[in-house]
Design a protein around this motif. Structure first.
Motif, PDB file in Angstrom:
ATOM      1  N   CYS A   1       1.093   1.264  -3.186  1.00 20.13           N
ATOM      2  CA  CYS A   1       2.298   1.634  -2.570  1.00 20.13           C
ATOM      3  C   CYS A   1       2.599   3.274  -2.709  1.00 20.13           C
ATOM      4  O   CYS A   1       3.049   3.928  -1.803  1.00 20.13           O
ATOM      5  CB  CYS A   1       3.618   0.907  -3.033  1.00 20.13           C
TER       6      CYS A   1
ATOM      7  N   GLY B   1       3.295  -8.785  -2.206  1.00 22.82           N
ATOM      8  CA  GLY B   1       4.155  -8.831  -1.436  1.00 22.82           C
ATOM      9  C   GLY B   1       5.637  -8.626  -1.708  1.00 22.82           C
ATOM     10  O   GLY B   1       6.556  -9.021  -1.157  1.00 22.82           O
TER      11      GLY B   1
ATOM     12  N   SER C   1       8.331   0.624   5.563  1.00 22.67           N
ATOM     13  CA  SER C   1       8.004  -0.576   4.915  1.00 22.67           C
ATOM     14  C   SER C   1       6.453  -0.540   4.769  1.00 22.67           C
ATOM     15  O   SER C   1       5.777  -1.669   4.460  1.00 22.67           O
ATOM     16  CB  SER C   1       8.349  -1.724   6.051  1.00 22.67           C
ATOM     17  N   MET C   2       5.777   0.905   4.829  1.00 22.23           N
ATOM     18  CA  MET C   2       4.258   0.670   4.530  1.00 22.23           C
ATOM     19  C   MET C   2       4.089   0.260   2.999  1.00 22.23           C
ATOM     20  O   MET C   2       3.010  -0.424   2.771  1.00 22.23           O
ATOM     21  CB  MET C   2       3.854   2.093   4.890  1.00 22.23           C
TER      22      MET C   2
ATOM     23  N   ARG D   1      -2.216  -4.572   3.643  1.00 21.12           N
ATOM     24  CA  ARG D   1      -2.742  -3.597   4.732  1.00 21.12           C
ATOM     25  C   ARG D   1      -3.846  -2.774   3.925  1.00 21.12           C
ATOM     26  O   ARG D   1      -3.292  -2.411   2.871  1.00 21.12           O
ATOM     27  CB  ARG D   1      -1.553  -2.684   5.311  1.00 21.12           C
TER      28      ARG D   1
ATOM     29  N   ARG E   1      -5.260  -5.772   9.291  1.00 23.79           N
ATOM     30  CA  ARG E   1      -3.778  -6.527   9.064  1.00 23.79           C
ATOM     31  C   ARG E   1      -3.392  -7.398  10.212  1.00 23.79           C
ATOM     32  O   ARG E   1      -3.009  -8.407  10.323  1.00 23.79           O
ATOM     33  CB  ARG E   1      -2.898  -5.833   8.255  1.00 23.79           C
ATOM     34  N   SER E   2      -3.243  -6.686  11.161  1.00 27.15           N
ATOM     35  CA  SER E   2      -2.624  -7.054  12.478  1.00 27.15           C
ATOM     36  C   SER E   2      -3.392  -8.194  12.987  1.00 27.15           C
ATOM     37  O   SER E   2      -3.094  -9.213  13.753  1.00 27.15           O
ATOM     38  CB  SER E   2      -2.235  -5.868  13.368  1.00 27.15           C
TER      39      SER E   2
ATOM     40  N   ASP F   1       8.909  -5.571  -2.565  1.00 29.61           N
ATOM     41  CA  ASP F   1       9.331  -4.210  -2.324  1.00 29.61           C
ATOM     42  C   ASP F   1       9.361  -3.339  -3.376  1.00 29.61           C
ATOM     43  O   ASP F   1      10.480  -3.667  -4.167  1.00 29.61           O
ATOM     44  CB  ASP F   1      10.498  -4.189  -1.340  1.00 29.61           C
TER      45      ASP F   1
ATOM     46  N   TYR G   1      -0.289 -10.544   3.923  1.00 25.06           N
ATOM     47  CA  TYR G   1      -1.637 -10.026   4.645  1.00 25.06           C
ATOM     48  C   TYR G   1      -1.593  -8.319   4.389  1.00 25.06           C
ATOM     49  O   TYR G   1      -1.114  -7.551   4.913  1.00 25.06           O
ATOM     50  CB  TYR G   1      -1.684  -9.976   5.831  1.00 25.06           C
TER      51      TYR G   1
ATOM     52  N   GLN H   1       3.988  -3.580   2.917  1.00 25.18           N
ATOM     53  CA  GLN H   1       2.720  -3.942   3.903  1.00 25.18           C
ATOM     54  C   GLN H   1       1.429  -3.872   3.052  1.00 25.18           C
ATOM     55  O   GLN H   1       0.494  -4.750   3.370  1.00 25.18           O
ATOM     56  CB  GLN H   1       2.608  -3.167   5.347  1.00 25.18           C
TER      57      GLN H   1
END
Length: 466
Positions: free
Chosen positions: A290, A273, A264-265, A23, A129-130, A275, A21, A268
């Motif tokens: 990012c 997906g 962790s933005m 953001r 997203r949420s 890091d 998902y 997100q």
């Protein structure tokens, strides 16, 4: 004696997909990405509707075996030009990758562009997203089904219009639109419209990052085009570690933290997906979402931007300045790619500019060799395959040379409309005793009456009986 059963372990060769998902984030690179979306889609959806000389400006007419590219008409014999164009695009991709990593993937790749459009539709209908996470976890309800149905209908509409437009590059799009309106679309057009619509719907709506991870070969061989001076999206570990958010308790214990607050933005907002703090990964498409996310966090914490940024491995390891990064961009790999690309581009446009829009093939009648006709003349029969590859009608004069007294018996002029191909039978005669017994080299010439520059010559053979 141990009678216990041996343990059985299951090794999974494929990991089940976890829903991502992404953001929404605003920033410099998000704006550039949306600018690329607008530019590419205005070009894609708009170009088929442009007219040029009374026909579609950009049309790859496979049925008629003619490719119209604005003022240029390419025939099957001109396939070399299309091959050269593909080579130019490939070298452009190699050059861009050597300099700036996967910048193509992150900003202009159709998969990225349509995923961005489909994500925007998803946000408009299902929320941020949420809200989307909560919606997927909710039990079945009328409201949930209504939102999901509306989203998929919107996706399907965009996909259908995309499939229709794509087919419009191979079938005149105005005729295609009339056939769709009158519901008289042929079976092959219907198949390809639905095929590309389904591909767009499935790739951008469902598969998304799976296409970049598993289906796209570019992710697999990109590392061969990277080096220590290629621009990639990187996390500055020296500055960011150790991660954490300072508070009174940590300050009392004397703990020191880096610039990364571990919010962790960056994870997100990532459309695949990953890091980025784990280092460069083949899944990274270089979209720089990012970077925008981290910069927005740095603005709030009062720290300097650039914890995650476009930089090079050498710059991170040796603290190189921006000026030094730019200087290292002109390295042997880049210069070689640039030199090869420049030579191909120059050769391509030179050949295209010097190309004569007239083609002539001479086909000798093999069923009848040289024969003696009235007045003792020796006659050979040929078929001239003439192609006027321009879009202007011309009157052409046919001449034949190679043997004294050689002449055309039938008409020596032929009128061709623009982009017309015609087979012209001709009879050629020579006086008896002229030319050696057997094969004699001759040549046919085709000259436009109204344009001296339009002239082609083709060799042939005149047969004299022994």
């Amino acid at each position: 004696m141990d009678n216990s059963k041996p343990e059985i372990s299951v090794i999974k060769m494929y990991a089940a997909r976890e829903e991502i998902y992404p953001r929404e984030i605003k920033g410099r690179y998000a704006s550039i990405r949306w600018l690329c979306v607008w530019l590419t889609q205005l070009a894609f959806y708009g170009l088929p509707w442009l007219s040029w000389n009374g026909r579609q400006a950009l049309l790859f007419d496979l049925a008629a075996r003619k490719f119209y590219i604005f003022g240029i008409v390419l025939w099957p014999q001109d396939f070399i030009y299309l091959a050269a164009l593909l080579i130019i695009c490939a070298y452009l991709l190699f050059l861009a990758t050597a300099i700036a990593g996967r910048v193509w993937c992150g900003f202009t790749c159709p998969q990225t562009v349509y995923t961005e459009i489909f994500l925007w539709i998803e946000r408009v209908i299902e929320g941020k997203r949420s809200a989307r996470i909560r919606l997927d976890k909710q039990p079945a309800s009328l409201s949930k089904y209504a939102k999901k149905t509306a989203k998929h209908l919107a996706w399907g509409s965009v996909a259908l219009w995309t499939g229709f437009t794509f087919v419009g590059y191979f079938t005149p799009i105005r005729e295609l639109a009339l056939q769709v309106t009158a519901m008289t679309l042929g079976p092959w057009q219907t198949f390809w419209v639905l095929f590309y619509s389904f591909a767009t719907y499935g790739n951008a709506g469902w598969l998304r990052e799976q296409v970049c991870k598993y289906m796209c070969p570019y992710a697999r061989f990109q590392s061969s085009m990277f080096d220590k001076d290629s621009l990639i999206i990187s996390y500055d570990r020296k500055r960011g570690e150790p991660r954490g958010m300072p508070n009174k308790h940590s300050e009392a214990q004397g703990k020191q933290f880096g610039s990364c607050i571990d919010c962790s933005m960056c994870v997100q907002v990532c459309p695949v997906g990953i890091d980025i703090r784990d280092g460069l990964q083949y899944e990274c498409i270089g979209c720089a979402a990012c970077v925008d996310a981290c910069n927005s966090v740095m603005d709030k914490t009062g720290d300097a931007r650039g914890l995650i940024r476009y930089t090079t491995d050498n710059a991170l390891a040796n603290n190189l300045s921006v000026k030094e990064i730019k200087r290292r961009a002109l390295r042997p790999r880049v210069l070689i790619y640039g030199a090869i690309l420049s030579m191909i581009v120059i050769a391509f446009f030179t050949a295209l500019t010097m190309r004569t829009p007239l083609k002539l093939d001479v086909i000798r009648d093999r069923g009848a060799l040289g024969r003696e006709v009235e007045d003792g003349m020796i006659e050979n029969v040929y078929r001239l395959q003439i192609m006027n590859t321009s879009e202007t009608a011309h009157l052409y004069k046919i001449t034949v040379d190679g043997i004294d007294t050689l002449k055309l018996v039938n008409s020596d002029e032929v009128q061709l409309d623009g982009t017309e191909t015609r087979a012209v039978p001709v009879r050629v005669q020579a006086e008896a005793g002229q030319g050696a017994p057997g094969s004699n080299d001759i040549s046919f010439s085709l000259q436009a009456v109204d344009d001296e520059s339009l002239r082609v010559t083709e060799k042939a053979v005149f047969f004299v009986p022994r």
